[in-house]
Design an enzyme around this catalytic site. Structure first.
Site, PDB file in Angstrom:
ATOM      1  N   ARG A  86       0.167   5.014  11.205  1.00 43.92           N
ATOM      2  CA  ARG A  86      -1.285   4.848  11.344  1.00 43.92           C
ATOM      3  C   ARG A  86      -1.564   3.420  11.778  1.00 43.92           C
ATOM      4  NH1 ARG A  86      -1.298   8.995   7.082  1.00 43.92           N
ATOM      5  NH2 ARG A  86      -0.551   7.486   5.564  1.00 43.92           N
ATOM      6  N   GLU A 100      -9.716  -3.304   5.102  1.00 49.89           N
ATOM      7  CA  GLU A 100      -9.438  -2.401   3.991  1.00 49.89           C
ATOM      8  C   GLU A 100      -8.325  -2.963   3.107  1.00 49.89           C
ATOM      9  OE1 GLU A 100     -11.338   0.262   3.347  1.00 49.89           O
ATOM     10  OE2 GLU A 100     -12.514  -0.056   5.170  1.00 49.89           O
ATOM     11  N   GLU A 145       0.806  -1.216   0.000  1.00 51.17           N
ATOM     12  CA  GLU A 145       0.000   0.000   0.000  1.00 51.17           C
ATOM     13  C   GLU A 145       0.845   1.274   0.000  1.00 51.17           C
ATOM     14  OE1 GLU A 145      -3.286   0.084   2.793  1.00 51.17           O
ATOM     15  OE2 GLU A 145      -3.319  -2.106   2.812  1.00 51.17           O
ATOM     16  N   HIS A 164      -0.566  -3.485  11.715  1.00 54.62           N
ATOM     17  CA  HIS A 164       0.822  -3.023  11.797  1.00 54.62           C
ATOM     18  C   HIS A 164       1.355  -3.205  13.207  1.00 54.62           C
ATOM     19  CE1 HIS A 164      -1.137  -0.631   8.583  1.00 54.62           C
ATOM     20  NE2 HIS A 164      -0.031  -0.929   7.938  1.00 54.62           N
TER      21      HIS A 164
END
Length: 799
Positions: free
Chosen positions: A285, A86, A9, A328
Site C-alpha cells: 500500500r 496517519e 504499524e 514507503h
DNA sequence: CAGTGAGCGAGCTTCCGCTTGACTT
C-alpha cells in the site's frame, strides 16, 4: 527483557526489523490505528472546539494491553510508525494511550527496510510532530462530519441505511456522470479507406488518413482509384525510443493486474498481501515510485547477470500523483535476483508482474525505427500512408511492456518491405469501410481507481474498500452486458470493379464494467443539487491543501474545521427542511389498455413501474424493473412489457403453470414449486408449456437425487448433493465432507464425528457479504473474486 | 429463493484510513 521497545504499524515489518536491530530491541506492531472516534454519534465535542472523542478500538484492546506491558519495562520507546499524516497520528495516539514519558520516547522514521536506513533512523530521533497530528485530526473530523451529516439526510429523503462520504459519493458520481455520457452518445458513421498494395508480391497495407463523413465521397475516391496509378512519393525513416514506466504503486499495480491478469482490485490486494507476508515483496500500500539505493543496486546486479550491460540503465523516478505522501518504497520484489517464486498460481503471476516491472524500470530504453511511406494517387488528391515500426534494440521491452486501457486496434505494423521513391505499386484491393465514432468507455474497477488517484481522492489503503462500499450499498453494479449487432457497409475495389457488401459486427458488449443503479443516480443528483461543494471533484484536493497548511503550522486545525462546518451545517439544515423526497419519479405516458398513467420510480424495494395512481379507485399495478433497465431511460414500450408477466402457460397435472421473473431471474412456477429458466436458452416471453414441463421435471429429478443418505438415528441429519458437491446437513447447519470419505458410504457415527470436528469453527462473519440495498441483484464475495479474462469479451467481433 | 409497493413511527442505519484476521459452503 529488552531495554528498547520499537513500535511499527505492520507485524510483517516488525519481524524484519527485529532481525536488523538485535536482541536489545523488542519490536512490536500496533496493527495500524489503535484508537478512533467513538462509533456512535459524531464523537466530536462541538462545545469545545470540535475536540475528538477517542476510544480504543475493540479489536485493538489486546494489542494495546500488550504494548502497555512492554512499554512499562522498556527504558526507551521508539515510535516507528510511517512517516505520513496517519503514521504521525498513530505515534501520537500510542504516546497518549501508553502514557509515554517524553524523556523515554523517541519518534523515528525510515522509508526503506534496510539495516542502514534503520540504524540511521535510530541515530536521528525526533519528537512527535503535533502539527502533522493535527492535520490528521482535521482529516478525521472532517470525514466524520461529512459522512454523519449527509447520510441521515439520505435516510429521510431517499431510503434507510444509505450512506454518503467525501470519497464514496464522488466515486459514485464519476460512474453516474459517465453513464449519462454513454446514454447521451449517439454513434456517427463515417468511412475509412484502406488499400492493399503489392511490393514484389508482398502485400502492404496503407490507409488514407482522413475520415469521409459522406459515403459518396469515399466511393468517389474508389472510382478515381480504379483508373489511377499509385506511386511511392516519399519514404521517411524516423528513429524513436520508448522508455520504461515507473515501478508499481498500489494504483498502477491494480491497473496492470486488471489488464494483464484479469484480477479485481480487491483480489490484487489479497494476493499482494500474501506475497508481502511471505517476504517476497515490499509493502503493497504505497503511492511512491521510489526505489531504495539498495534495490537499484540489486536490480543492476540482476540485469547484468541475466541480460548484460547493454540492457542496464538505472533511473530514479519521481512521484507525480496528487497528494502522494511517500511513506514507503514502490512495490518491488524483496530480492531482485529471484525472477520466480514457489507459491500459488495467482501469487506466482502477480509476483512475475512485479519482478518484470521493477527490473524493466532499470533497463535501457528501446530503440525503434518508424518508417512512413506516402503513396500518391494519380487521379485524386488523397494519399495513402503505410507505416511500419521495427525494433532496433529491444532494451526493457525484452522484459516488460505496459498494457493500455483502451484496447484500440493496434495498427502497429511490423517491418515494411524495401521500397524506393518513384516506385509504381499495384493495388490488389482498395476498401472503403463504414466505421463509427466510439462512445466514452465505462469504468472498470481499475480505471476508476486510476481516476480517483488522478483526482487525489482516496488513499492506497482505501481504493479496494471504496469499491466494495459503493457496490455493497447498491449504488454501483459490476456487470456484463451483451452487445448488439450492428450492420456496416463496405465497398471493395478489386480487379477494376467496385462491389458492395453489408457486414455485421457485435458492438457495445461489456465485461465487468461499473454501472450506476437507480438509487446511485438519485443519491448523486440529490447530493449534487444540495451539496455541490462536497460533490465537486476538486473538493478533496482543496481540503488537502488546508491540511497541508495545518501540518506546516500555518493554520489551526479546529479553526479550519469550524470554517467548513458553519457553512456546511447550514446547508444540511436547509436540505432537511426544504427539500422534497427524492423518488426519481418519471411519467412515461399512458397505458393504452386502461388509459391510466404509466410511471417509473424508486419504491420501498427498489425501482418499479406502476400503472395508475394511488388516488384511483382501483389498486395500481406494479412491476419491478429488470436488470439493465434504468428509470432514467426506460421507454413506455419497455415498461408496458414488464406487465406481461407473470404469464400463464396452461396446466400440468391439473395445476397451473406460470412464468415470471423474480429476484434470481426468470422462473417457472407450478404447484408451489419453482424452476429456473436456463440462461441464454429460454425467454420468459416466449417459453412454451412443453418446455416449462421439461424444466419442472428436470428440477424434480434433481430434488430426488438431492438426498444421498438419511439416518434412522437422527432424522435431521442428511447427506445431500449440493451445488458444490456432496455435503452434510443437520438442523440448518452445513458441514464439509472430508475428501477421503465416500459420501454414500458414511455411517451415522462417522457423520457425528465430522460434525464434532467442525463444530469448533464459528460461522463466518462476513464483512463483504453484506446484502445489497435497492438493487436488482446481490453482490457476493465470490462474484467479485471470480477472475474475468480481460479484453476477450469486450472486443468487437466482425463477422 | 422467486414478495412486496400504504401507514403507525420504535430503533436502527452512516464516514475515511491505518492494519490483519479467520472464513470456505
Amino acid at each position: 527483557m529488552s531495554d528498547n521497545l520499537v513500535i511499527v504499524e505492520s507485524p510483517a515489518k516488525a519481524k524484519t526489523i527485529e532481525k536488523f536491530l538485535g536482541k536489545d530491541y523488542l519490536v512490536k506492531s500496533s496493527f495500524g490505528h489503535i484508537r478512533d472516534l467513538v462509533k456512535k454519534g459524531f464523537g466530536i465535542d462541538f462545545e469545545h472546539g470540535y475536540q475528538p472523542q477517542y476510544v480504543i478500538s475493540e479489536d485493538k484492546e489486546k494489542i494495546v494491553a500488550d504494548l502497555r506491558k512492554c512499554s512499562k519495562t522498556a527504558k526507551t520507546i521508539w515510535l516507528a510508525s510511517d512517516e505520513d499524516r496517519e503514521g504521525e497520528a498513530i505515534a501520537w495516539h500510542l504516546q497518549e494511550v501508553l502514557k509515554l514519558a517524553p524523556e523515554k520516547t523517541r519518534r523515528i522514521v525510515f522509508h526503506e527496510i534496510t539495516r542502514d536506513a534503520i540504524l540511521n533512523a535510530v541515530q536521528h530521533p525526533r519528537s512527535v510532530n503535533l502539527d502533522l497530528v493535527n492535520a490528521q485530526q482535521a482529516r478525521r473530523v472532517l470525514d466524520r462530519l461529512v459522512g454523519f451529516e449527509l447520510s441521515p439526510i439520505l435516510w429521510r429523503k431517499i431510503k434507510a441505511s444509505l450512506s454518503a462520504g467525501r470519497v464514496q459519493s464522488v466515486a459514485v458520481r464519476l460512474i453516474v456522470d459517465r453513464e449519462r455520457e454513454v446514454l447521451a452518445f449517439s454513434a456517427e458513421s463515417f468511412f475509412k479507406v484502406a488499400g492493399t498494395f503489392l511490393v514484389d508480391k508482398t502485400p502492404v497495407k496503407a490507409d488514407v488518413s482522413q475520415k469521409f463523413g459522406d459515403e459518396k465521397l469515399a466511393l468517389d475516391l474508389l472510382q478515381k482509384c480504379a483508373s489511377s496509378t499509385f506511386t511511392v512519393a516519399s519514404i521517411e525513416k524516423k528513429p524513436a525510443k520508448r522508455t520504461p514506466t515507473a515501478p508499481f504503486t498500489t494504483s498502477t499495480l491494480q491497473q496492470e493486474a486488471s489488464r494483464k491478469l484479469g484480477f479485481s482490485v480487491g483480489q490484487t490486494m489479497i494476493v499482494a498481501q500474501r506475497l508481502y507476508e511471505a517476504g517476497y515483496i515490499t509493502y503493497m500500500r504505497t503511492d511512491s515510485v521510489n526505489l531504495s539505493e539498495q534495490a537499484i543496486a540489486a536490480a543492476k546486479d540482476a540485469i547484468l547477470k541475466i541480460y548484460g550491460e547493454k540492457y542496464l540503465h538505472t533511473r530514479r523516478y519521481t512521484t507525480k500523483s496528487k497528494g502522494a505522501q511517500e511513506a514507503h518504497e514502490a512495490i518491488r520484489p524483496s530480492y531482485m535476483d529471484k525472477p520466480a517464486i514457489e507459491a500459488g498460481s495467482q501469487e506466482k503471476r502477480l509476483y512475475d508482474l512485479i519482478w518484470k516491472r521493477t527490473i524493466a524500470s532499470q533497463m535501457s530504453e528501446a530503440a525503434l525505427e518508424r518508417t512512413v511511406v506516402t503513396i500518391d494517387v494519380s487521379g485524386a488528391a488523397e494519399k495513402f500512408v503505410a507505416s511500419g515500426e521495427v525494433i532496433l534494440f529491444d532494451g526493457f521491452l525484452k522484459v516488460y511492456m505496459e498494457s493500455q486501457d483502451d484496447e484500440s486496434d493496434s495498427d502497429s505494423a511490423g517491418l515494411l518491405p524495401p521500397m524506393r521513391e518513384g516506385q509504381i505499386l499495384q493495388a490488389s484491393s482498395i476498401v472503403a469501410t463504414e466505421r463509427f465514432t466510439q462512445r466514452p468507455p465505462r469504468y472498470t474497477e481499475a480505471t476508476l481507481v486510476k481516476k480517483l488517484e488522478e483526482l487525489g481522492i482516496g488513499r492506497p489503503s482505501t481504493y479496494a474498500p471504496t469499491i466494495s462500499t459503493v457496490l455493497n450499498r447498491g449504488y454501483v453494479l459490476k456487470e456484463d452486458r451483451e452487445g448488439v449487432v450492428r450492420e456496416y457497409r463496405q465497398h471493395t475495389l478489386a480487379n477494376g470493379k467496385i462491389t458492395e457488401k453489408i457486414l455485421r459486427e457485435n458492438t457495445g458488449a461489456e465485461k465487468s464494467k461499473l454501472f450506476p443503479s437507480d438509487v446511485g443516480m438519485v443519491v448523486t443528483d440529490y447530493l449534487v443539487e444540495h451539496f455541490p461543494k462536497v460533490m465537486d471533484f476538486s473538493f478533496t484536493a482543496k481540503v488537502e491543501e488546508e491540511f497541508d497548511e495545518i501540518a506546516e503550522g500555518k493554520v489551526v486545525w479546529n479553526k479550519m474545521i469550524d470554517d467548513f462546518y458553519q457553512l456546511f451545517h447550514q446547508k444540511v439544515e436547509d436540505a432537511l427542511q426544504n427539500s422534497q423526497r427524492a423518488t426519481a419519479e418519471r411519467k412515461l405516458g399512458v397505458d393504452p389498455k386502461t388509459g391510466k398513467d404509466v410511471i417509473v420510480r424508486i419504491g420501498r424495494f427498489g425501482p418499479l413501474a406502476q400503472i395508475g395512481g394511488a388516488e384511483d379507485d382501483e389498486k395500481p399495478q406494479y412491476a419491478n424493473l429488470q436488470k439493465g433497465q434504468l428509470i432514467e431511460n426506460i421507454t413506455l414500450e419497455e415498461a408496458l412489457k414488464l406487465f406481461e408477466l407473470p404469464r400463464t402457460l396452461g396446466s400440468y397435472e391439473g395445476k397451473t403453470v406460470t412464468v415470471s421473473i423474480g429476484r434470481f431471474g426468470p422462473y417457472v412456477r407450478h404447484d408451489e414449486k419453482f424452476a429456473s429458466l436456463k440462461r441464454n436458452v429460454d425467454d420468459p416471453m416466449t417459453v412454451t408449456l412443453e418446455r416449462a414441463v421439461e424444466l419442472i421435471e428436470e428440477k424434480r429429478k434433481q430434488e430426488r437425487e438431492k438426498v444421498i443418505k438419511t439416518f434412522a438415528e437422527n432424522e435431521e441429519l442428511q447427506v445431500l448433493n449440493g451445488r458444490y458437491g456432496p455435503y452434510l446437513a443437520c438442523a440448518g447447519v452445513n458441514y464439509k465432507i472430508p475428501k477421503s470419505a465416500e459420501p454414500s458410504a458414511l455411517t451415522y457415527k462417522q457423520c457425528v464425528e465430522i460434525m464434532e470436528q467442525q463444530a469448533g469453527s464459528t460461522p463466518r462473519k462476513s464483512r463483504f457479504a453484506k446484502k445489497a440495498i435497492g438493487t436488482k441483484s446481490v453482490i457476493t464475495k465470490s462474484a467479485a473474486a471470480k477472475s474475468a479474462k480481460p479484453k476477450s469479451a469486450a472486443k468487437k467481433k466482425k463477422s
